[in-house]
Scaffold this motif. Structure first.
Motif, PDB file in Angstrom:
ATOM      1  N   ALA A   1       0.599  -1.227   0.215  1.00  0.00           N
ATOM      2  CA  ALA A   1       0.128  -0.227  -0.094  1.00  0.00           C
ATOM      3  C   ALA A   1       0.893   1.072  -0.043  1.00  0.00           C
ATOM      4  O   ALA A   1       0.757   1.971  -0.773  1.00  0.00           O
ATOM      5  CB  ALA A   1      -0.745   0.131   1.155  1.00  0.00           C
ATOM      6  N   SER A   2       1.907   1.040   0.381  1.00  0.00           N
ATOM      7  CA  SER A   2       2.528   2.697   0.496  1.00  0.00           C
ATOM      8  C   SER A   2       3.769   2.642  -0.762  1.00  0.00           C
ATOM      9  O   SER A   2       3.244   3.764  -0.940  1.00  0.00           O
ATOM     10  CB  SER A   2       3.785   1.861   1.627  1.00  0.00           C
ATOM     11  N   ILE A   3       3.649   1.570  -1.004  1.00  0.00           N
ATOM     12  CA  ILE A   3       4.321   2.171  -2.709  1.00  0.00           C
ATOM     13  C   ILE A   3       3.107   2.666  -3.731  1.00  0.00           C
ATOM     14  O   ILE A   3       2.995   2.940  -4.600  1.00  0.00           O
ATOM     15  CB  ILE A   3       5.029   0.619  -3.389  1.00  0.00           C
ATOM     16  N   ILE A   4       1.626   2.193  -3.565  1.00  0.00           N
ATOM     17  CA  ILE A   4       0.294   2.240  -4.671  1.00  0.00           C
ATOM     18  C   ILE A   4       0.031   4.454  -3.874  1.00  0.00           C
ATOM     19  O   ILE A   4      -0.367   4.574  -4.265  1.00  0.00           O
ATOM     20  CB  ILE A   4      -0.473   1.181  -3.756  1.00  0.00           C
ATOM     21  N   LEU A   5       0.678   4.361  -2.626  1.00  0.00           N
ATOM     22  CA  LEU A   5      -0.501   5.306  -2.449  1.00  0.00           C
ATOM     23  C   LEU A   5       1.395   6.484  -3.059  1.00  0.00           C
ATOM     24  O   LEU A   5       0.475   7.908  -3.061  1.00  0.00           O
ATOM     25  CB  LEU A   5       0.520   5.391  -0.696  1.00  0.00           C
ATOM     26  N   GLY A   6       2.319   6.321  -2.738  1.00  0.00           N
ATOM     27  CA  GLY A   6       3.437   6.957  -3.077  1.00  0.00           C
ATOM     28  C   GLY A   6       2.873   7.505  -4.986  1.00  0.00           C
ATOM     29  O   GLY A   6       3.313   8.228  -4.866  1.00  0.00           O
ATOM     30  N   LEU A   7       3.003   6.040  -5.262  1.00  0.00           N
ATOM     31  CA  LEU A   7       2.721   6.452  -7.276  1.00  0.00           C
ATOM     32  C   LEU A   7       1.538   7.446  -7.080  1.00  0.00           C
ATOM     33  O   LEU A   7       1.678   8.237  -8.225  1.00  0.00           O
ATOM     34  CB  LEU A   7       3.000   4.795  -7.807  1.00  0.00           C
ATOM     35  N   ARG A   8       0.927   7.193  -6.383  1.00  0.00           N
ATOM     36  CA  ARG A   8      -1.185   8.199  -7.191  1.00  0.00           C
ATOM     37  C   ARG A   8      -0.260   8.958  -6.091  1.00  0.00           C
ATOM     38  O   ARG A   8      -1.268  10.501  -6.983  1.00  0.00           O
ATOM     39  CB  ARG A   8      -1.667   7.550  -5.609  1.00  0.00           C
TER      40      ARG A   8
END
Lengths: 151, 615
Positions: free
Chosen positions: B327-334
């Protein structure tokens, strides 16, 4: 008496968790199907052990087995995690669905099969044998011809 | 017939233990005791004492389940082998006079080799041999769907008839609801039912053993009360891969000294008044540990991903991230606003297809002009799947299509590789081939924080442009010291063999546990060498049943369901540790075997190894 009792107990004890390791730390027994069976305490001594005890034991085993099957049913349909009134509701729902399916399969399927059979081979039922008339006699009536199969 | 002797082992009533002890199965440490002290007060008083002093007392009271006699905890793995050699080789729990720590013989056999890729076959073949993602059996899939439909029906009826015990927004007519409808429905009517299995509070150091704080719910998961008792459990849920989470030992001593000399916090962000020699030493140590030019450290692992990806990426970039990223990666990408494409988990052909499309067709929002940069984002070990990234093939692809590679080694740093240096070490790949190495200090180093490592140019850029560096406060002194001590221990720079032994112990534990689980016949996902072992149970109720039953057997595990996993694949996740001894693993496996028999978890169709597994 007491020593006979202990003797019986020791001979019938199921060894759970016998870890027989040899020097290399290898288990020399196929690992792990531990059967932890609780030893049913015998109040009476060896001489009075009778058929009734065995029956009682078997009955208890049966009851536990049925309880276990019910637990599996509850877990697999996720009824286990519901509140009691939800459990009742879901059991009634599932029970009625299953009984509907069963009733339909017993009531309608033979009729449908016969219809399909006569559709494919229309000349099959023409010869009016005595056994044939018995069959057709049974097809009308209470049980079996809700599908309305006509011969 | 199965092991359905219901009293101490399995729990028939899979419901909440109510405060009036309705079914009498409160999971305190004295549940199935025969003649052991049963004072809640006594538990509380003594659980807080340091383990060293109260150990003999605690070890008597610890486990009262009849199937287990004793767990002896060890502070240093090195003593165990020497001690064990002098003992008699009788491991039967009743006949044993002393407990054995690690296996009696530490053999220099290929079994004791650390994590390292074999390198005999090509990477694809080796990966497919060692990874397994078994298909769900059809009847289980049908039952899972049926179960969820029933729960949905129930949820809708509940919603219709009863008011849920949640806060509602007032005076908001006409506004869009704050929470997504499905998410709130799911959380109230499915997740809530086994809420006592999620987010459990602990009250001890999460080493190889853990003390869980017991709580009960009167109203089926809406609210909880503490019973005041605690349960001492074997810890298979903490990310404690190398066993550095301990309250005693050289790491703890040095951290304490640092706290006394340098205080507990820098009270400032790194850029302002929070930079100091210790943090610079930590960064250079991290860079040396990983084998790259430079590194930068942050106070929080999640924030490392979430706040640095926006600095590295922008709207005209293409990011190709794995399906199962965190989830941290997905948040960063968003947050970054880059174009994100997803490829199937660990599937190189899909990755190549997406890469080709991105490189050939360019940015559609920009009229087909090429992207400014293309970045591939993967993790070292995926924590929910237990699978390991296919690094050599990804590096080959990255070089072919001139893309950058960002490797998130949150779980794999310290746990993989013959020297504990992560998946680059495991695959014998040059760490300079990976453009950006990211990791956290939370898992294997027993601390907190995250790092980014790579070329000096990259790190200098991040020092000026990273949000986390600029605004987040620096890592506090004792925590940074813990990281440094543990890193030096792993590298062997403190002069002892502890680090090397821990790495080997973890590898050995992993292999043994995974092979034994495969022998039992349960479905596990992932690679043979990953210390994260997810065991599939598929059904939600089974997650609850397994977690609760294992707690009564004094084993603490983590259950994972939707939304962390796909909705039909509920799993129980075991995290192995170098601190676990063979006896502890055997105890856990025996409990898992019984539970798997009892609850019907042995779904696997693979052939089971009939020979006993050698540790």
């Amino acid at each position: 008496m007491i020593s006979d009792d202990e003797d019986w107990v020791r001979r019938h004890q199921v060894p759970h968790l016998t870890w027989n390791y040899d020097d290399n730390g290898v288990s020399s027994q196929r690992t792990l199907k531990p059967t932890i069976r609780r030893l049913i305490p015998l109040r009476s001594s060896f001489l009075y052990f009778s058929m009734f005890e065995k029956l009682a034991e078997d009955y208890a085993k049966c009851k536990r087995y049925v309880k276990w099957l019910y637990l599996l049913y509850e877990l697999n349909t996720q009824i286990a995690i519901c509140e009691p009134w939800e459990k009742v509701f879901l059991n009634v729902l599932l029970g009625s669905c299953m009984s509907l399916i069963l009733y339909a399969s017993f009531a309608y399927v033979p009729g449908y099969c016969l219809s399909v059979f006569h559709l494919l081979w229309p000349l099959a039922g023409v010869q009016n044998l005595t056994t044939g008339s018995v069959c057709t006699a049974n097809i009308d009536g209470f049980c079996g011809n809700e599908s309305g199969a006509v011969l | 017939m199965g092991n359905f002797d219901g009293d101490s082992g399995t729990v028939f009533e899979q419901s909440y233990a109510t405060t009036n002890g309705a079914n009498g199965k409160l999971p305190n440490g004295n549940g199935a005791a025969i003649g052991s002290p049963s004072n809640g007060g006594l538990n509380l008083n003594h659980a807080e004492e340091p383990r060293g002093e109260a150990e003999p007392f605690l070890s008597q009271r610890k486990f009262s389940a009849p199937a287990y006699t004793e767990i002896r905890t060890r502070r240093c793995n090195a003593n165990a082998a020497a001690e064990a050699k002098n003992r008699s080789p009788n491991y039967h729990p009743e006949k044993r006079s002393i407990a054995n720590g690690h296996a009696k013989v530490l053999r220099d056999h290929e079994e004791t080799q650390p994590n390292k890729v074999e390198g005999i076959l090509s990477p694809e073949v080796e990966h497919s041999q060692k990874t397994s993602f078994e298909e769900v059996p059809l009847h289980t899939a049908c039952l899972t769907y049926l179960g969820f439909y029933l729960l949905m029906i129930l949820g809708y009826i509940n919603q219709l008839l009863f008011v849920p015990k949640v806060a509602t927004e007032k005076g908001r007519e006409g506004y869009v609801t704050l929470y997504d409808a499905f998410e709130s429905f799911y959380s109230r009517y499915v997740y809530r039912r086994i809420k006592d299995c999620w987010n459990r509070p602990i009250c001890s150091v999460p080493g190889d053993e853990l003390t869980l704080k017991d709580r009960v719910s009167d109203d089926y998961g809406w609210s909880f009360k503490f019973t005041g008792t605690e349960t001492r459990c074997l810890n298979l849920g903490s990310y404690n891969y190398l066993g550095f989470a301990a309250a005693t030992g050289p790491c703890a001593d040095e951290s304490e000294e640092k706290a006394r000399n340098f205080g507990l916090a820098y009270c400032s962000s790194r850029c302002e008044l929070g930079n100091n020699e210790q943090l610079q030493e930590l960064e250079s140590l991290t860079a040396r540990y990983l084998g790259v030019e430079d590194a930068i450290v942050f106070g929080m692992g999640f924030a490392t991903n979430a706040l640095n990806l926006p600095s590295l990426l922008g709207p005209n970039c293409l990011v190709i991230s794995d399906e199962k990223n965190h989830a941290s990666i997905i948040l960063g990408l968003r947050l970054s606003g880059a174009t994100t494409k997803v490829f199937k988990h660990n599937n190189m052909r899909d990755l190549e297809r997406v890469l080709r499309q991105g490189v050939c067709y360019g940015n559609p929002k920009n009229g087909g002009k090429p992207y400014k940069k293309v970045m591939i984002l993967v993790e070292g070990i995926f924590s929910m799947e237990g699978s390991i990234v296919r690094l050599p093939e990804i590096i080959a692809l990255k070089k072919k299509y001139k893309a950058y590679l960002y490797l998130d080694e949150a779980h794999s740093i310290g746990a993989m590789g013959s020297h504990g240096k992560g998946v680059t070490d495991y695959f014998n790949v040059d760490p300079k081939d990976v453009d950006i190495l990211m990791g956290t200090f939370t898992k294997s180093f027993g601390s907190a924080g995250g790092y980014l490592a790579g070329t000096k140019k990259l790190i200098d850029f991040l020092r000026t442009n990273s949000h986390a560096h600029c605004y987040a406060s620096s890592i506090s002194p004792p925590i940074a010291q813990q990281i440094m001590t543990s890193m030096k221990t792993i590298m062997g720079e403190d002069g002892t063999e502890i680090g090397r032994r821990k790495i080997m112990q973890l590898a050995r534990n992993t292999r043994y546990f995974r092979r034994r689980l495969a022998q039992l016949g349960v479905i596990t996902y992932g690679h043979e060498d990953s210390p994260v072992v997810p065991m599939l149970v598929y059904l939600f109720s089974k997650i609850g049943a397994v977690v609760r039953t294992l707690t009564t057997r004094h084993i603490a595990v983590v259950g994972a369901g939707f939304p962390a996993t796909p909705i039909m694949e509920g799993r129980i996740r075991f995290c192995l540790s170098a601190a676990h001894t063979k006896e502890q693993l055997d105890y856990a496996l025996e409990a898992i075997d019984e539970i798997a028999d009892d609850l019907g978890l042995k779904y696997s169709n693979k052939p089971r190894d009939p020979n006993p597994i050698i540790y």
